[in-house]
Design an enzyme around this catalytic site. Sequence first.
Site, mmCIF file in Angstrom:
data_model
loop_
_atom_site.group_PDB
_atom_site.id
_atom_site.type_symbol
_atom_site.label_atom_id
_atom_site.label_comp_id
_atom_site.label_asym_id
_atom_site.label_seq_id
_atom_site.Cartn_x
_atom_site.Cartn_y
_atom_site.Cartn_z
ATOM 1 N N GLU A 123 0.827 -1.192 0.000
ATOM 2 C CA GLU A 123 0.000 0.000 0.000
ATOM 3 C C GLU A 123 0.872 1.257 0.000
ATOM 4 O O GLU A 123 1.748 1.410 0.835
ATOM 5 C CB GLU A 123 -0.883 0.004 1.265
ATOM 6 C CG GLU A 123 -1.588 1.331 1.505
ATOM 7 C CD GLU A 123 -2.348 1.368 2.843
ATOM 8 O OE1 GLU A 123 -2.270 0.388 3.603
ATOM 9 O OE2 GLU A 123 -2.993 2.392 3.101
ATOM 10 N N ASP A 142 -1.136 -0.840 5.742
ATOM 11 C CA ASP A 142 -1.045 -0.233 7.069
ATOM 12 C C ASP A 142 -2.040 -0.861 8.033
ATOM 13 O O ASP A 142 -3.077 -1.363 7.631
ATOM 14 C CB ASP A 142 -1.333 1.270 6.979
ATOM 15 C CG ASP A 142 -0.211 2.001 6.252
ATOM 16 O OD1 ASP A 142 0.903 1.449 6.192
ATOM 17 O OD2 ASP A 142 -0.466 3.115 5.741
ATOM 18 N N ASP A 170 -4.333 0.276 9.738
ATOM 19 C CA ASP A 170 -5.403 1.232 10.068
ATOM 20 C C ASP A 170 -6.624 0.944 9.199
ATOM 21 O O ASP A 170 -6.646 -0.046 8.457
ATOM 22 C CB ASP A 170 -4.904 2.674 9.884
ATOM 23 C CG ASP A 170 -4.456 2.931 8.439
ATOM 24 O OD1 ASP A 170 -4.711 2.057 7.570
ATOM 25 O OD2 ASP A 170 -3.845 3.980 8.184
#
Length: 653
Positions: free
Chosen positions: A440, A513, A515
């Site tokens: 990403e 990530d 998140d």
Amino acid sequence: MKEQETLTYTEEDIQVLEGLIAVRKRPGMYIGSTGSRGLHHLLWEIVDNAKDEALGGYNDRIIVTLEKDGSVRVEDYGRGIPTGMHKSGRPVPEVIFTTLHAGGKFGGGGYKKSGGLHGVGSSVVVALSKWLEVEIHRNGEIHKQRFEYVVDEQGNEYVGKPVTDLVVVGTTKRTGTTVTFLPDDEIFTTTRFDYELIRDRFRETAFLLKKLRMVLIDKRGPETRREEFFFEDGLKSYVEYLNEGKQTLHPVVYFDGEKDDVYVELAFQYNDGYTETLVSYVNSIPTTDGGTHVTGFRNATTRVFNEFARRKGFLKDKDPNLTGNDLREGFLGVLSLQMADVQFESQTKDKLGNEEARAIVEQVIAEKLGYFLEENPESAKVLIEKAVRSAEIREELRKQREALRGDKKGKNAKKKRSISEKFTPPQYKDKTRNELFLVEGDSAGGSAKQARNSEFQAIFGLRGKPLNTEKAKLSDVLANEEFRTILEVLETDIGEDFMIENCSFDKIIIMSDADVDGSHIQTLLLTFFFRYMQPLIAAGKLYIAQPPLYQVKKEGKSKQQDPIYCWNDYELEQALKKLGRGAEVQRYKGLGEMNPDQLWDTTMNPETRKLIKVSLEDLAQSEKLVTVLMGDKVPPRREWIESHVTFEVGEDE
Ligand code: 1YM
């Protein structure tokens, strides 16, 4: 009535092969296994007899009760097993429950539609049980008989010994049969009946036999559990159930018809997806491998749709016919047959063999589908236009793939380079070792490129969020730079052409990530692999990288200690204890915060990293969930990842 009973079941009808003792010696030969499957097979044998009575139109209810003592009770409201005398001088029920019979003659002609051979399995159930009791309500009387497995003092074994005669124990106003039995725990490795398994089967049966009510009662727990299935709309409800959560294109289409004593039912409804689901049955037995009835169905639909499309001008003279494939996209249907003398092509009963079924099904469906299209022009328009569009897309796709294949052969080498700009290949070609990291963000992609072991690790940096493939057309997926690159570098092709043998990587590792955005990206990628490269997941080649959440370190006066990486709060606590006062905690928010060395140590080095292997628990279930999740209804994405893709941690190497 009595007279007929004694006449119908003659000695010749019952081909005695061997004693029940043989069944106990080799249970696997009769019920497949002595595990949970075999155990449930006993139950299905008895339930099938009750179902046959429903197929014959005599029974409207089956009640199964899981008793506290481990026994199971099956109750139907049919005619009741005949209670008269068999030619052998014993009551018919005793013959049924104690004689091992094979061959199709038994009870032949006495019934029309059946899931198997009427009563044939009952004696097998007795043989593998500690005891079995049958209670018959018939002719105003309640008849009862009990069979047991007995070993006497001399050690002689009696299998299915009638320990009582068939006796009248009361009077009754109804008719029906109840069978209760206790599976033998010396035979089976487990004797615990699976509530959920039985429930799912009952639901299916109730969908297929719409006049039949299926009741399941579980008395084993502290509280009694009870579920009941009854679907007045039968197959129509079944299709609605299977399409739940999908965007559908028209109301469910249902029709039935009968020809030469074969009863044909079909319900279907297109959704906006691209896969075909056709579930077929004969006498409520699933025909997983299809057979003559499915061929008849396919012939009919292709023919009728084409005739209709031409007649109404959806297809012009120059247009080629719609193919079966064009009609399959988004189709979800259930085909159900009821007929006598069923022949299966395979031992496993998965494929219908009766030749006559092909023409009958074709004729019934062609006629009814023709009427349906004429009478429902709106639905007809939606369906035909979809098929025409499918044909166009298929053609477009074929061209694109040809172009793609051409690229690989080097005809278009320049173009290939421009596609692959964000892709950094490994140094060596080794499909048993190479790893592809899908990373990403550009900056993380850069770090990963520096961090990697260039011998066998490849990096592909994803720009922003990948396309949601659940909502996109296949042609859009192929036009998408990210997915096209993945396809190209994996070399497996896609969808029905997917070939795992060609996969140029041993592991495909999603690295995002920790998140919300990261998990969304994970989901989008998983959706792509699920939809278009499912065998890759099945082969255990898809992984999710696990970057650590924290780094703990302490700057010592004399010597610098190695930092400790932590993946959860427990590990953090341990690290803080270990390093003591003055330890500093750094929380990683994204991959970009790690320098290449750290990224290598924690996330990419096969010696030290943690990977999560993606696997599929239950395909049908996952199928339903991907639809719900990535479709139009707003998704509980995080939960989906957590609960429906099984994460097996520590499966690496
Ligand atoms: C809970 C299990 O076995 N029900 C059942 C079985 C039979 C009949 C009715 C039946 C069949 C026929 C005529 C027929 C069976 N009959 C035989 C046999 N429930 C359960 N309900 N009358 C009643 O097929 O002609 C075997 S099973 F062979 F005796 F007819």
